[in-house]
Write a protein that holds these residues in place. Structure first.
Motif, PDB file in Angstrom:
ATOM      1  N   MET A 229       4.232  42.775  -8.481  1.00  0.00           N
ATOM      2  CA  MET A 229       3.988  41.353  -8.243  1.00  0.00           C
ATOM      3  C   MET A 229       3.794  41.013  -6.776  1.00  0.00           C
ATOM      4  O   MET A 229       3.432  39.888  -6.454  1.00  0.00           O
ATOM      5  CB  MET A 229       5.151  40.515  -8.790  1.00  0.00           C
ATOM      6  N   VAL A 230       4.066  41.964  -5.875  1.00  0.00           N
ATOM      7  CA  VAL A 230       4.146  41.608  -4.460  1.00  0.00           C
ATOM      8  C   VAL A 230       3.115  42.369  -3.631  1.00  0.00           C
ATOM      9  O   VAL A 230       2.483  43.320  -4.092  1.00  0.00           O
ATOM     10  CB  VAL A 230       5.567  41.881  -3.917  1.00  0.00           C
ATOM     11  N   ASP A 231       2.980  41.930  -2.363  1.00  0.00           N
ATOM     12  CA  ASP A 231       2.034  42.555  -1.431  1.00  0.00           C
ATOM     13  C   ASP A 231       2.748  43.282  -0.290  1.00  0.00           C
ATOM     14  O   ASP A 231       2.095  43.807   0.614  1.00  0.00           O
ATOM     15  CB  ASP A 231       1.114  41.484  -0.836  1.00  0.00           C
ATOM     16  N   GLY A 232       4.076  43.308  -0.321  1.00  0.00           N
ATOM     17  CA  GLY A 232       4.833  43.992   0.712  1.00  0.00           C
ATOM     18  C   GLY A 232       6.302  43.967   0.368  1.00  0.00           C
ATOM     19  O   GLY A 232       6.738  43.239  -0.537  1.00  0.00           O
ATOM     20  N   VAL A 233       7.094  44.773   1.083  1.00  0.00           N
ATOM     21  CA  VAL A 233       8.529  44.850   0.799  1.00  0.00           C
ATOM     22  C   VAL A 233       9.327  44.741   2.081  1.00  0.00           C
ATOM     23  O   VAL A 233       8.867  45.101   3.168  1.00  0.00           O
ATOM     24  CB  VAL A 233       8.902  46.166   0.075  1.00  0.00           C
ATOM     25  N   MET A 234      10.546  44.216   1.929  1.00  0.00           N
ATOM     26  CA  MET A 234      11.520  44.190   3.006  1.00  0.00           C
ATOM     27  C   MET A 234      12.639  45.147   2.595  1.00  0.00           C
ATOM     28  O   MET A 234      13.328  44.917   1.602  1.00  0.00           O
ATOM     29  CB  MET A 234      12.047  42.768   3.204  1.00  0.00           C
ATOM     30  N   LEU A 235      12.797  46.236   3.339  1.00  0.00           N
ATOM     31  CA  LEU A 235      13.793  47.253   3.020  1.00  0.00           C
ATOM     32  C   LEU A 235      15.049  47.009   3.833  1.00  0.00           C
ATOM     33  O   LEU A 235      15.024  47.087   5.067  1.00  0.00           O
ATOM     34  CB  LEU A 235      13.238  48.653   3.307  1.00  0.00           C
ATOM     35  N   LEU A 236      16.166  46.706   3.146  1.00  0.00           N
ATOM     36  CA  LEU A 236      17.444  46.495   3.823  1.00  0.00           C
ATOM     37  C   LEU A 236      18.257  47.776   3.793  1.00  0.00           C
ATOM     38  O   LEU A 236      18.384  48.412   2.746  1.00  0.00           O
ATOM     39  CB  LEU A 236      18.239  45.381   3.132  1.00  0.00           C
ATOM     40  N   VAL A 237      18.822  48.144   4.945  1.00  0.00           N
ATOM     41  CA  VAL A 237      19.664  49.323   5.040  1.00  0.00           C
ATOM     42  C   VAL A 237      20.921  48.948   5.801  1.00  0.00           C
ATOM     43  O   VAL A 237      20.860  48.283   6.841  1.00  0.00           O
ATOM     44  CB  VAL A 237      18.931  50.486   5.750  1.00  0.00           C
ATOM     45  N   ASP A 238      22.073  49.370   5.287  1.00  0.00           N
ATOM     46  CA  ASP A 238      23.349  49.101   5.941  1.00  0.00           C
ATOM     47  C   ASP A 238      23.416  49.832   7.280  1.00  0.00           C
ATOM     48  O   ASP A 238      23.068  51.011   7.379  1.00  0.00           O
ATOM     49  CB  ASP A 238      24.494  49.553   5.031  1.00  0.00           C
ATOM     50  N   ALA A 239      23.894  49.135   8.322  1.00  0.00           N
ATOM     51  CA  ALA A 239      23.913  49.692   9.676  1.00  0.00           C
ATOM     52  C   ALA A 239      24.885  50.848   9.824  1.00  0.00           C
ATOM     53  O   ALA A 239      24.782  51.622  10.779  1.00  0.00           O
ATOM     54  CB  ALA A 239      24.269  48.599  10.688  1.00  0.00           C
ATOM     55  N   SER A 240      25.812  51.004   8.906  1.00  0.00           N
ATOM     56  CA  SER A 240      26.755  52.117   8.963  1.00  0.00           C
ATOM     57  C   SER A 240      26.421  53.188   7.919  1.00  0.00           C
ATOM     58  O   SER A 240      26.354  54.368   8.232  1.00  0.00           O
ATOM     59  CB  SER A 240      28.184  51.614   8.738  1.00  0.00           C
ATOM     60  N   GLU A 241      26.210  52.765   6.677  1.00  0.00           N
ATOM     61  CA  GLU A 241      25.997  53.735   5.602  1.00  0.00           C
ATOM     62  C   GLU A 241      24.642  54.421   5.682  1.00  0.00           C
ATOM     63  O   GLU A 241      24.494  55.565   5.265  1.00  0.00           O
ATOM     64  CB  GLU A 241      26.150  53.041   4.243  1.00  0.00           C
ATOM     65  N   GLY A 242      23.637  53.722   6.203  1.00  0.00           N
ATOM     66  CA  GLY A 242      22.303  54.310   6.281  1.00  0.00           C
ATOM     67  C   GLY A 242      21.647  54.418   4.913  1.00  0.00           C
ATOM     68  O   GLY A 242      22.144  53.881   3.924  1.00  0.00           O
ATOM     69  N   PRO A 243      20.516  55.111   4.836  1.00  0.00           N
ATOM     70  CA  PRO A 243      19.815  55.243   3.559  1.00  0.00           C
ATOM     71  C   PRO A 243      20.605  56.109   2.578  1.00  0.00           C
ATOM     72  O   PRO A 243      21.094  57.178   2.943  1.00  0.00           O
ATOM     73  CB  PRO A 243      18.479  55.892   3.941  1.00  0.00           C
ATOM     74  N   LEU A 244      20.711  55.644   1.335  1.00  0.00           N
ATOM     75  CA  LEU A 244      21.440  56.340   0.278  1.00  0.00           C
ATOM     76  C   LEU A 244      20.477  56.669  -0.865  1.00  0.00           C
ATOM     77  O   LEU A 244      19.295  56.312  -0.801  1.00  0.00           O
ATOM     78  CB  LEU A 244      22.609  55.475  -0.196  1.00  0.00           C
ATOM     79  N   PRO A 245      20.931  57.375  -1.906  1.00  0.00           N
ATOM     80  CA  PRO A 245      19.997  57.790  -2.960  1.00  0.00           C
ATOM     81  C   PRO A 245      19.154  56.663  -3.547  1.00  0.00           C
ATOM     82  O   PRO A 245      17.959  56.839  -3.783  1.00  0.00           O
ATOM     83  CB  PRO A 245      20.929  58.393  -4.016  1.00  0.00           C
ATOM     84  N   GLN A 246      19.756  55.490  -3.792  1.00  0.00           N
ATOM     85  CA  GLN A 246      18.955  54.403  -4.341  1.00  0.00           C
ATOM     86  C   GLN A 246      17.932  53.892  -3.319  1.00  0.00           C
ATOM     87  O   GLN A 246      16.874  53.402  -3.692  1.00  0.00           O
ATOM     88  CB  GLN A 246      19.847  53.253  -4.813  1.00  0.00           C
ATOM     89  N   THR A 247      18.253  54.011  -2.019  1.00  0.00           N
ATOM     90  CA  THR A 247      17.275  53.659  -0.991  1.00  0.00           C
ATOM     91  C   THR A 247      16.059  54.561  -1.115  1.00  0.00           C
ATOM     92  O   THR A 247      14.917  54.106  -1.036  1.00  0.00           O
ATOM     93  CB  THR A 247      17.892  53.812   0.417  1.00  0.00           C
ATOM     94  N   ARG A 248      16.292  55.839  -1.313  1.00  0.00           N
ATOM     95  CA  ARG A 248      15.192  56.794  -1.521  1.00  0.00           C
ATOM     96  C   ARG A 248      14.366  56.396  -2.751  1.00  0.00           C
ATOM     97  O   ARG A 248      13.146  56.412  -2.724  1.00  0.00           O
ATOM     98  CB  ARG A 248      15.761  58.202  -1.690  1.00  0.00           C
ATOM     99  N   PHE A 249      15.059  56.015  -3.816  1.00  0.00           N
ATOM    100  CA  PHE A 249      14.383  55.678  -5.062  1.00  0.00           C
ATOM    101  C   PHE A 249      13.442  54.481  -4.879  1.00  0.00           C
ATOM    102  O   PHE A 249      12.259  54.551  -5.200  1.00  0.00           O
ATOM    103  CB  PHE A 249      15.430  55.376  -6.144  1.00  0.00           C
ATOM    104  N   VAL A 250      13.970  53.363  -4.346  1.00  0.00           N
ATOM    105  CA  VAL A 250      13.144  52.158  -4.227  1.00  0.00           C
ATOM    106  C   VAL A 250      12.065  52.341  -3.170  1.00  0.00           C
ATOM    107  O   VAL A 250      10.948  51.813  -3.299  1.00  0.00           O
ATOM    108  CB  VAL A 250      14.014  50.922  -3.928  1.00  0.00           C
ATOM    109  N   LEU A 251      12.363  53.082  -2.091  1.00  0.00           N
ATOM    110  CA  LEU A 251      11.373  53.307  -1.045  1.00  0.00           C
ATOM    111  C   LEU A 251      10.224  54.162  -1.571  1.00  0.00           C
ATOM    112  O   LEU A 251       9.055  53.926  -1.248  1.00  0.00           O
ATOM    113  CB  LEU A 251      12.033  53.965   0.161  1.00  0.00           C
ATOM    114  N   ARG A 252      10.555  55.170  -2.395  1.00  0.00           N
ATOM    115  CA  ARG A 252       9.512  56.005  -2.976  1.00  0.00           C
ATOM    116  C   ARG A 252       8.574  55.184  -3.853  1.00  0.00           C
ATOM    117  O   ARG A 252       7.351  55.374  -3.826  1.00  0.00           O
ATOM    118  CB  ARG A 252      10.152  57.128  -3.799  1.00  0.00           C
ATOM    119  N   LYS A 253       9.134  54.236  -4.618  1.00  0.00           N
ATOM    120  CA  LYS A 253       8.316  53.376  -5.469  1.00  0.00           C
ATOM    121  C   LYS A 253       7.408  52.477  -4.623  1.00  0.00           C
ATOM    122  O   LYS A 253       6.242  52.253  -4.953  1.00  0.00           O
ATOM    123  CB  LYS A 253       9.205  52.520  -6.370  1.00  0.00           C
TER     124      LYS A 253
END
Length: 616
Positions: free
Chosen positions: A98-122
């Protein structure tokens, strides 16, 4: 066919916010709504406005993809808030169409986690431009530079074609964001720099003015007044209320339908409009049996879009009617017909679920993306008054080149340093392979593993026990790989009631020293119900209803106070993880009980003897 000129709608932007669980998506949307003037000055607004479902508020996660709209500088920004948990990946995949772009939020301490990889890959597969927002920069353990580098490394690992995306820093809880950490932490900071970056980076929707109407159905809602509502993105053309359209169905057929009501989103409300143009996210009522992935087009020139495909399920469990002796005592909806109708209605808006029949008329196999997704479905059903019997979760396998393959997961675990050895031992027993271990010098260690999905069934409870409640785990589907063989099963046995009746304090006193019990005095139990955990691997049948025999002889200890250990109370998710292969979970609106699939102890013993008997 010649293609006409491309026009741009500069007054509109469509963006999805994607992140791992609890990295601040919904909190940031709250701040964007407030600062864009969506609410009156004196209006009382609750926190996490977008988490409208009771379970979302209780668990603190987004389950359903929802959209809102804000206006900034004369531009309408449609914002889709997506789930961060991989179990609800079907929602993420639909939202990205439905969209033309994404805003990826990442925790400043935890960093990218497995679900971050999942949504970023999509998002990268859809070739959507990305804005990286490092959130919670006010955390004392924030690692800003390292986290940004980790995201870039993740992009390279995902074979990204372009990793030159802008980075913003935010404190979503305080409604602050900027292009550098110092400005974002300033007292007078707000979200203006983030809004300006969004308008600059996310492209405005484009369309061909000569192209006929084309709207893609990506989600469904239900209304008691207008029936099924199709959430769609208008790709080309204009859709009008009351006009006839071509309904391009998933089976390839095309029929004529009429637009009953037409809505667009303004802030948090759906506002009825007469027409909506290209690029707009709309809600259409009046098409009774429309489903996700279908296309609404021009009757004179229908052009269907491809049906939306999502990743296949990886976990299954059986759901059936409640067959325990207490069936019907606590719930109103107990028949197979009502359960089947409810499962069918769930399939309408949840394309990542599958329901298969079994050889029993009162039991079905439900397949999903993970334990949490299936547990949310069951929890919703019990709150609606259903009584259910739930079987042990099983992985969904498939055959590749004549060999059985099973799903494997990428696991990330954050634990205190002192628990590394014990957690590594637990995962080693489950045939997990370590891919990385990082110690950031804060007293916490991050472990990355790849393991069979079935190895994680029951592991969450063991992790919390082993780390005294401090361990954090997240996981996401990796791939189907050859069957890993026999895994270590549960190391404990069950304490099973051998008769029906109320639990007595006297019986508990004699058992609590050698077992962990799940019941309290006066609780009703029945034969075959699991009432506790045996430290040994064997099951033990007990008389949990035993009463003290009264005599005319007074013992010296008769006036001693009985001290009872508090019972172990398992949540629905914990019960699903805990049960053995021969056990099921009884779910009612008021209770979650564990019982043996075969209640009679004699029948269970005969069945066990049959399984152990070698085939001739």
């Amino acid at each position: 066919m010649t293609t006409g000129p491309t026009l741009i709608r500069e007054d509109l932007r469509n963006i999805a916010i994607i992140a791992h669980v609890d990295h601040g998506k919904t909190t940031l949307v709250d701040a964007m709504l407030r600062q864009s003037g969506a609410f009156r000055t004196n209006e009382v607004v609750q926190e996490r406005i977008m988490d409208s479902d009771d379970l979302e508020r209780e668990k603190g996660i987004t389950i359903l993809a929802k959209n809102t709209a804000v206006r900034w500088g004369g531009v309408k920004i449609n914002i889709v808030d997506t789930p961060g948990h991989a179990d609800f990946g079907g929602e993420v995949e639909r939202a990205l169409t439905m969209v033309d772009g994404v805003m990826l939020l990442v925790d400043a301490s935890e960093g990218p986690l497995p679900q971050t990889r999942f949504v970023l890959r999509k998002a990268m597969a859809a070739q959507l431009p990305i804005i990286l927002v490092i959130n919670k920069i006010d955390r004392p353990d924030a690692r800003l530079k390292e986290v940004v580098d980790e995201v870039y490394e993740l992009c390279l690992d995902l074979d990204a074609e372009d990793i030159d995306f802008p980075v913003a820093y935010a404190i979503a809880r305080e409604g602050k964001a900027a292009l550098d950490p110092e400005s974002a932490s300033a007292t007078d900071a707000d979200l203006t720099p983030l809004f300006e970056l969004l308008l600059k980076t996310i492209p405005a929707p484009s369309h061909d003015p000569d192209h006929p109407l084309q709207a893609w159905v990506t989600n469904l809602q239900a209304s008691p007044y207008v029936g099924r509502i199709a959430i769609s993105r208008v790709r080309h053309g204009t859709i009008k209320r009351g006009k006839s359209i071509a309904w391009c169905q998933a089976d390839g057929s095309i029929t004529t339908a009429k637009v009953g009501s037409l809505y667009v989103t303004e802030n948090l409300d759906q506002v009825e409009v007469e027409e909506a143009g290209p690029g707009e996210i709309i809600a259409v009522a009046g098409i009774e049996k429309v489903t996700i992935g279908e296309t609404l087009s021009d009757p004179a020139d229908p052009r269907p879009l491809p049906v939306i495909a999502v990743d296949e399920p990886t976990l299954s469990m059986t759901i059936g009617t409640n067959t325990s002796p207490m069936a019907g005592d606590e719930g109103e909806k107990v028949t197979a017909r009502l359960i089947k109708a409810r499962l069918d209605s769930e399939l309408i808006g949840n394309v990542s679920l599958r329901v298969r029949t079994t050889d029993r008329a009162d039991t079905w196999v439900v397949e999903g993306r993970g334990e949490l997704q299936l547990a949310v479905l069951i929890e919703n059903m019990r709150r609606e008054g259903f009584e259910l019997t739930i079987g042990k979760p099983q992985v969904v396998t498939k055959e590749v080149d004549g060999k059985i393959h099973e799903p494997f997961e990428n696991i990330t675990i954050d634990i205190p340093e002192e628990h590394v050895g014990s957690v590594s031992r637990l995962l080693g027993e489950r045939k997990a392979l370590m891919s990385n271990m990082a110690n950031h010098g804060t007293g916490w260690v991050r472990l990355d593993y790849t393991a069979p999905a079935r190895a994680l069934i029951g592991f969450g409870t063991e992790l919390l026990t082993e780390t005294r409640g401090t361990g954090l785990m997240s996981h996401v589907f990796d791939s189907f790989q050859p069957w890993a063989g026999q895994l270590r099963s549960r190391s404990t046995g069950s304490i099973v009631a051998d008769r029906t009746g109320p639990v007595t304090a006297y019986a508990i006193t004699g058992l609590q020293e050698r077992a962990s019990l799940m019941v309290s005095p006066t609780d009703p139990v029945y034969e075959g119900m699991v009432v506790g955990i045996n430290p040994r691997a064997e099951d033990m049948d007990v008389n949990i209803c035993r009463e003290k025999k009264l005599t005319n002889v007074r013992a010296s200890s008769s006036d001693d106070t009985i001290r009872l250990t508090p019972p172990v109370i398992l949540s629905l998710e914990q019960a699903l993880e805990f049960i053995a292969d021969d056990e099921v979970v009884e779910v009612t609106p008021r209770s979650v009980r564990i019982r043996k699939a075969i209640l009679n102890s004699g029948e269970r013993a005969r069945e066990l003897k049959k399984k152990k008997k070698p085939s001739s």
